[in-house]
Design a protein around this motif. Sequence first.
Motif, PDB file in Angstrom:
ATOM      1  N   ILE A 109       0.789  -1.140  -0.037  1.00 44.31           N
ATOM      2  CA  ILE A 109      -0.020   0.001   0.030  1.00 44.31           C
ATOM      3  C   ILE A 109       0.814   1.246  -0.123  1.00 44.31           C
ATOM      4  O   ILE A 109       1.783   1.244   0.728  1.00 44.31           O
ATOM      5  CB  ILE A 109      -1.116  -0.049   1.288  1.00 44.31           C
ATOM      6  N   ASN A 110       0.691   2.023  -1.037  1.00 51.09           N
ATOM      7  CA  ASN A 110       1.647   3.396  -1.040  1.00 51.09           C
ATOM      8  C   ASN A 110       0.728   4.548  -0.602  1.00 51.09           C
ATOM      9  O   ASN A 110      -0.605   4.699  -0.583  1.00 51.09           O
ATOM     10  CB  ASN A 110       1.790   3.660  -2.592  1.00 51.09           C
ATOM     11  N   LEU A 111       1.556   5.462   0.245  1.00 50.32           N
ATOM     12  CA  LEU A 111       0.701   6.788   0.543  1.00 50.32           C
ATOM     13  C   LEU A 111       1.172   7.760  -0.190  1.00 50.32           C
ATOM     14  O   LEU A 111       2.489   8.069  -0.343  1.00 50.32           O
ATOM     15  CB  LEU A 111       1.171   6.880   2.143  1.00 50.32           C
ATOM     16  N   TYR A 112       0.346   8.696  -0.400  1.00 49.42           N
ATOM     17  CA  TYR A 112       0.629   9.838  -1.116  1.00 49.42           C
ATOM     18  C   TYR A 112       0.075  11.180  -0.426  1.00 49.42           C
ATOM     19  O   TYR A 112      -0.983  10.949   0.169  1.00 49.42           O
ATOM     20  CB  TYR A 112      -0.106   9.753  -2.729  1.00 49.42           C
ATOM     21  N   ASP A 113       0.620  12.280  -0.629  1.00 52.00           N
ATOM     22  CA  ASP A 113       0.161  13.358  -0.102  1.00 52.00           C
ATOM     23  C   ASP A 113      -0.907  14.095  -1.050  1.00 52.00           C
ATOM     24  O   ASP A 113      -1.199  13.637  -2.276  1.00 52.00           O
ATOM     25  CB  ASP A 113       1.146  14.468   0.370  1.00 52.00           C
ATOM     26  N   THR A 114      -1.456  15.210  -0.611  1.00 49.62           N
ATOM     27  CA  THR A 114      -2.394  16.088  -1.769  1.00 49.62           C
ATOM     28  C   THR A 114      -1.665  16.628  -2.873  1.00 49.62           C
ATOM     29  O   THR A 114      -2.554  16.740  -4.006  1.00 49.62           O
ATOM     30  CB  THR A 114      -2.943  17.139  -1.010  1.00 49.62           C
ATOM     31  N   GLN A 163     -10.403   6.324   0.747  1.00 50.75           N
ATOM     32  CA  GLN A 163      -9.106   6.199   0.473  1.00 50.75           C
ATOM     33  C   GLN A 163      -8.049   7.137   0.985  1.00 50.75           C
ATOM     34  O   GLN A 163      -7.130   7.112   0.836  1.00 50.75           O
ATOM     35  CB  GLN A 163      -8.639   5.803  -0.533  1.00 50.75           C
ATOM     36  N   ASP A 164      -8.686   8.249   2.010  1.00 57.91           N
ATOM     37  CA  ASP A 164      -7.975   9.373   2.263  1.00 57.91           C
ATOM     38  C   ASP A 164      -8.207   9.622   3.888  1.00 57.91           C
ATOM     39  O   ASP A 164      -9.254   9.314   4.403  1.00 57.91           O
ATOM     40  CB  ASP A 164      -7.804  10.657   1.621  1.00 57.91           C
ATOM     41  N   TYR A 165      -7.349  10.082   4.473  1.00 51.59           N
ATOM     42  CA  TYR A 165      -7.133  10.601   5.990  1.00 51.59           C
ATOM     43  C   TYR A 165      -6.459  11.927   6.002  1.00 51.59           C
ATOM     44  O   TYR A 165      -5.571  12.204   5.813  1.00 51.59           O
ATOM     45  CB  TYR A 165      -6.468   9.276   6.648  1.00 51.59           C
ATOM     46  N   TYR A 166      -7.285  12.792   6.935  1.00 54.36           N
ATOM     47  CA  TYR A 166      -6.642  14.413   7.286  1.00 54.36           C
ATOM     48  C   TYR A 166      -6.064  13.752   8.652  1.00 54.36           C
ATOM     49  O   TYR A 166      -6.381  13.410   9.573  1.00 54.36           O
ATOM     50  CB  TYR A 166      -7.689  15.407   7.482  1.00 54.36           C
ATOM     51  N   ASP A 224       0.542  22.185   9.675  1.00 52.52           N
ATOM     52  CA  ASP A 224      -0.584  21.968  10.405  1.00 52.52           C
ATOM     53  C   ASP A 224      -1.468  20.988  10.400  1.00 52.52           C
ATOM     54  O   ASP A 224      -1.976  20.242  11.221  1.00 52.52           O
ATOM     55  CB  ASP A 224      -1.462  23.395  10.584  1.00 52.52           C
ATOM     56  N   GLY A 225      -1.562  20.340   9.141  1.00 55.23           N
ATOM     57  CA  GLY A 225      -2.525  19.301   8.693  1.00 55.23           C
ATOM     58  C   GLY A 225      -1.957  18.956   7.099  1.00 55.23           C
ATOM     59  O   GLY A 225      -1.438  19.771   6.587  1.00 55.23           O
ATOM     60  N   LEU A 226      -2.405  17.528   6.839  1.00 58.49           N
ATOM     61  CA  LEU A 226      -2.051  17.041   5.767  1.00 58.49           C
ATOM     62  C   LEU A 226      -3.257  15.810   5.555  1.00 58.49           C
ATOM     63  O   LEU A 226      -3.435  15.020   6.270  1.00 58.49           O
ATOM     64  CB  LEU A 226      -0.766  16.425   5.748  1.00 58.49           C
ATOM     65  N   THR A 227      -3.653  15.844   4.160  1.00 58.97           N
ATOM     66  CA  THR A 227      -4.237  14.758   3.681  1.00 58.97           C
ATOM     67  C   THR A 227      -3.535  13.563   2.880  1.00 58.97           C
ATOM     68  O   THR A 227      -2.743  14.028   2.158  1.00 58.97           O
ATOM     69  CB  THR A 227      -5.260  15.477   2.613  1.00 58.97           C
ATOM     70  N   VAL A 228      -3.687  12.527   3.470  1.00 61.81           N
ATOM     71  CA  VAL A 228      -2.895  11.454   2.963  1.00 61.81           C
ATOM     72  C   VAL A 228      -3.785  10.536   2.318  1.00 61.81           C
ATOM     73  O   VAL A 228      -4.941  10.153   3.052  1.00 61.81           O
ATOM     74  CB  VAL A 228      -2.224  10.671   4.315  1.00 61.81           C
ATOM     75  N   ARG A 229      -3.563   9.902   1.174  1.00 66.22           N
ATOM     76  CA  ARG A 229      -4.327   9.189   0.465  1.00 66.22           C
ATOM     77  C   ARG A 229      -3.426   7.699   0.079  1.00 66.22           C
ATOM     78  O   ARG A 229      -2.452   7.855  -0.141  1.00 66.22           O
ATOM     79  CB  ARG A 229      -4.613   9.675  -0.737  1.00 66.22           C
TER      80      ARG A 229
END
Length: 78
Positions: free
Chosen positions: A2-7, A35-38, A68-73
Amino acid sequence: MINLYDTHKQHIGAITEAQLQFLQDSMEEESLEDQDYYLEPATLDYLEARGADGELLALLRGALGEHDGLTVRWNRSE
């Protein structure tokens, strides 16, 4: 894998099925297809308190950095 990517679709790293399952069990999903999380610093503290794997935490903390925050998919590759 499983690969994670930023916005910005930048590759953050790879996680295991078990690490993904932990995220799915710990984070709120808006739908079955979500499939994403903040993430924000408090989210990472929450995941740590729930017993998150050290490698997963290190990967997510590195991705968050000084933001401060990041969405990760996530995306499952074959």
